[in-house]
Enzyme design. Sequence first.
Site: not given
Ligand code: CTP
Length: 404
Positions: A212, A281, A291, A325, A339, A343
């Site tokens: 990303n 995610d 490859k 975050f 969230k 979390k």
């Molecule tokens: N995070 C994490 N591990 C993951 C994904 C996210 O620890 N596999 C943490 C990020 O570092 C951040 C928080 O979770 O502090 C929020 O991540 P975000 O991607 O915004 O939330 P998601 O739970 O993935 O939800 P969505 O993408 O559906 O908004």
Amino acid sequence: MAYSFAHKKILLGITGGIAAYKSAVLVRELIKQGAAVRVMMTEAASRFVTPLTFETLSDYPVAMDMFDSHRTSSTWHIEWARWPDVIIICPATANTIAKVAHGVADNMVTTILMAAKTPIIFCPAMNCEMYKNRFYQHNEQLLRENGYFVIAPEEGELACGEKGVGRLADLNDIVSETYWVLNQTNSLADKKVVVTAGPTREAIDPVRFISNRSSGKMGYALAENAAIRGAHVTLISGPTALKPPRHVHFKSVDSAQEMASAVAESAAESDILIMSAAVADFRPKEKSSQKLKKDEFGFNLQLEPTTDILKSAAGHKKNQIIVGFALETENVLENGKKKLAQKNCDLMVVNNPFVAGAGFDVDTNQGYLVFRNQEPIHLPLMSKWDMAGEILNHIERLSIDHKY
Ligand code: CTP
């Protein structure tokens, strides 16, 4: 890093080495970040770069000759020694370092240094054999033992063509060390802080990955700012273009799995965990060891979820402050609150990358701080450095509340 040196007075001393030409850029950078800068030079330094260059850049006369007929008072050296908040000697030659270490005051620079009461930072630069010379090493050690700051030179190709340690430290490191010297506090003294930053990369094959646009700037600012407050900081970072900040323990990782392992190793012992990384995610279900050819791809990439690092750390938490975050493009506050609860965090920093000046790869940010038992706080558009400071102020408050 874009710091603020507003209202700070910096006296830059230039001694006679070829790296003197780099000091012109240092003056520009410090002034750009808000400092008032005055320059003093040795006669030898003026052979490399003229005082006029520094007079023009600093918009102030350069001090060089003890008996200058234009001096503003007969105790000119004392007036100059009392003016600054910090003194930087850049470049610092072996000769000047030897003189200061042995109490010699035989020119404007060494005399002002002897009279100064403010912190002094030396930035040595010289040939690698001169640097290794045991008399030089002894003198540098004497300075360190007596409370002077020394920013070690780097290894690389030197002006003389030889290779080794002796090249002037990176100017960004000199600026950040100066900021550190001026702003050090102990508001997070002895706290163990773990910060994650940047993106993760999830490999498809040895050359392709899913990632990303996270630059890591927000997390690096948080790590450096926590270190300035006296914390023991571990920064766990995915791949970024940024140099690790000084005074932090740095761990480089690539994938979400590697980040999860690094957090598991450090977070249990920490007082504060700040998950500012943009962790992927999902990752490809299978990683090819070779490859993949175009026609082997098909049109479906099978994905599986990664471990939610934040959620699992918060699940095991004892007496820690855990900060997440969230990037939300709609119903920002509502989703941020959800969230936070899902979390099990103490604080969720929520922002919307569609707002001008916020999001990836810019130096500014804005957003909301969402707490468990308190109304959210809106942070207007500000530099990521200032936002890191605001976030840490609230973390400090939460950690005091936790204690009682
Ligand atoms: N995070 C994490 N591990 C993951 C994904 C996210 O620890 N596999 C943490 C990020 O570092 C951040 C928080 O979770 O502090 C929020 O991540 P975000 O991607 O915004 O939330 P998601 O739970 O993935 O939800 P969505 O993408 O559906 O908004």
